[in-house]
Design an enzyme around this catalytic site. Sequence first.
Site, mmCIF file in Angstrom:
data_model
loop_
_atom_site.group_PDB
_atom_site.id
_atom_site.type_symbol
_atom_site.label_atom_id
_atom_site.label_comp_id
_atom_site.label_asym_id
_atom_site.label_seq_id
_atom_site.Cartn_x
_atom_site.Cartn_y
_atom_site.Cartn_z
ATOM 1 N N HIS A 366 -0.710 4.346 1.965
ATOM 2 C CA HIS A 366 0.452 4.037 1.125
ATOM 3 C C HIS A 366 1.749 4.234 1.914
ATOM 4 O O HIS A 366 2.715 3.492 1.729
ATOM 5 C CB HIS A 366 0.444 4.922 -0.125
ATOM 6 C CG HIS A 366 1.344 4.426 -1.208
ATOM 7 N ND1 HIS A 366 1.166 3.201 -1.810
ATOM 8 C CD2 HIS A 366 2.450 4.964 -1.775
ATOM 9 C CE1 HIS A 366 2.119 3.019 -2.715
ATOM 10 N NE2 HIS A 366 2.903 4.071 -2.708
ATOM 11 N N CYS A 678 -1.296 -10.979 -2.486
ATOM 12 C CA CYS A 678 -0.333 -9.989 -2.008
ATOM 13 C C CYS A 678 -1.059 -8.981 -1.129
ATOM 14 O O CYS A 678 -2.278 -9.003 -1.009
ATOM 15 C CB CYS A 678 0.374 -9.294 -3.168
ATOM 16 S SG CYS A 678 -0.720 -8.311 -4.217
#
Length: 753
Positions: A366, A678
């Site tokens: 992340h 995406c």
Amino acid sequence: MQQPSLKALTTIVEEISRSGNPEAIMSRIVQQLRALLRVDVCSLYLCTPDQQHLILAATEGLSASAVGQARLQLDEGLVGHIAASLSTLNLGDAPTDDRFVFIPETHEMPYHRFLGVPLLHLRKLVGVLVIQGRERIPFAQETEAFMITVASQLAGTLYSLQSQGNWYERAPSSSAYRRLKGQKGAPGIGVGQIWPLRPHRSLDQVTEAGCSDPTHEREALETAIQAVADDLESSSSHLDQHLPTDVHALFNVYQMMLQSPELHRSCCELIDTGKSAAWALRQTVERMAHQFQQSEDPYLQARGEDIHNIGQRVLNQLLSRDSLSKTLPEGDLILAAELISIADLAEFPLQRIQGIACTQGSTLSHTAIVANALGIPAVMGLDSFEPEQHAQSQMVVDGHRGECILNPPAALLHEYRRMINEEQRFMQDLERLRDEPAISRDGFEVSLLTNTGLLADVTPGLQYGAEGVGLYRSEIPFMIHDGFPTEQEQYSLYAKVLHAYAPRPVSMRTLDVGGDKQLPYFDISETNPYLGWRGIRFSLDNAQLLITQVRAMLRANAEYGNLKLLVPMVSRIDEIQTFRRHVEKAVSTLEREGVGVGMPPIGMMIEVPSAMLLLPRLAPYVDFVSIGSNDLTQYLLAVDRNNPRVASLFDHLHPAVLVALEQIQKQCESLGLPVSLCGEMASDPAAVLLLLAMGYDSLSLSAFNIPRIKHLIRSVSREELKPLLESTRLCQSEADVRSLIQPLLEAAARRHG
């Protein structure tokens, strides 16, 4: 000979991990093993970086002058044979073996028994570990098994030393020039001073330490305890009556533990003896937890785990205080830590962050995804780098190569600054394409949308020509708050994003926490978080949170009309059915309240393979589809993208991923469902060429990568790419796929270079 225990092995590994430099680590290994196994000789050979030779890196028993000098080719001598065959060798009389090679400088002739094991890390040869003795009998099977276990435990540490280059020379000082290898996190080059963030330590990693000001330590502890209490109160009040009874009771238990006189008194007594607050906290928590765990009552036993949980939260607050108490230096910064969260980034002016250097994580952590979104160069999984030892040293973060340069020489620094300026000029040149369509030379048009989540990066999306938002990560505002944001707070934020992009579409993904995206005020501890309570599962189980978020999004959309709702981690039909009912109910309720919202398009993310297989049955409940390439790749390949041990196996050009993407595109086309992709795949030029050939006409990517991808699309012909796609169907691996595509990328670069 009495065989050593696994406890002894654990002690060795822990002691070695605390050694200060490569020389100390290697010496400690051979010293400890020689003493533990009671053998005459213990030696460590490491491969040179080119994997062509083995060099004696450390020894106890052979001549010390041979260290760094004794050198063998792979497959030369017994040690070379072990390296070449990757197999253990246990001999009773080594000098009589045909493969034996005498190296005069080692003075090893008196030794007969020989046991050597290969050191392997992530499928790569690191070196060979050897023990020798004067007797003429092989070592016992138990000793052989222990050596194999030792090798598996130490290989990772030694791999880090091997990757440093001339590891057998004196360890570099904190001011010495070094190249540190890692993994590509986010592209670009950044230069600045290293600023270590607070260490993310667990309670059991806290070591004994003293303090010079007990009063200050007591105040810091009380402040930390109060901060945790406030966080719990905030979380409890936000959820209020919607909490299940057992969870509500847990909040009350936590508050009682925080207010426990024993916790406060015991910690303060230890601090008054001169101990640090963190050490006092660990000692107190471990003693209290032990008392609970000794009970025969299962309920009280479980409270032992709760007190550990509370102690960890308090420790996190203490570490946070330590970090924020330091004064930032002037100039550009390179943030360095194990991993860096959104909350960490929010503490700094973004314009000063020139790079991110992490000792853990991988390309799709992340941290890397957020760095990509913000256009900050990042390198993940750095080997042999301790940020605290290099605070305020100069560093280059090279996100293109996946390496960092510590204390670069003036000439090298000048070259990197030249590259930064050149890259800036290239990006400025691409500004001319901002308002041009991403259309191939034969007329195939692709809509380029942006991924966003921080309000601060709305402007770059528009600046670089985004045609809308393909993925708004709504969890980021949740992650930087101290508690769940209210409906009004969310409404204000969503309205700004919708207003900024109107009339362009904005796909807002509902809260997607879990995995590597944790809320600091709502602990989710799971053995396997990627297969656990995350995405739509979490939202449906916390319906009040979901309804609050959906209402805020609908209200924000009432004025602008460009909202598209996106549901993450769908794996079941009933999940999307239930979500749709919640949205319909929220629309109805708001309209009764006098807010004309209307029903927005609802889309689902395909990240879980089951969603791909159920697509025809899910289609009646959705208006569009968005493929989350990061998670889909992770779940298809069963590779944790944050685990450095297997991160090299994660590649969205794996043949299985390409097969899946072709299937999804064809299914969506036959079902009449618009589909977008995406994730980091949309920023990979090699992947974009294949997606173009498959027929994907909508991609969502970080704003900073839009000009490059638009430039690429405008330089190729889709019809010319179709034979390339056909050829990739015969490829055996992602490496084959990339080799096939590379000439086309180079040709495209020359065409518009």
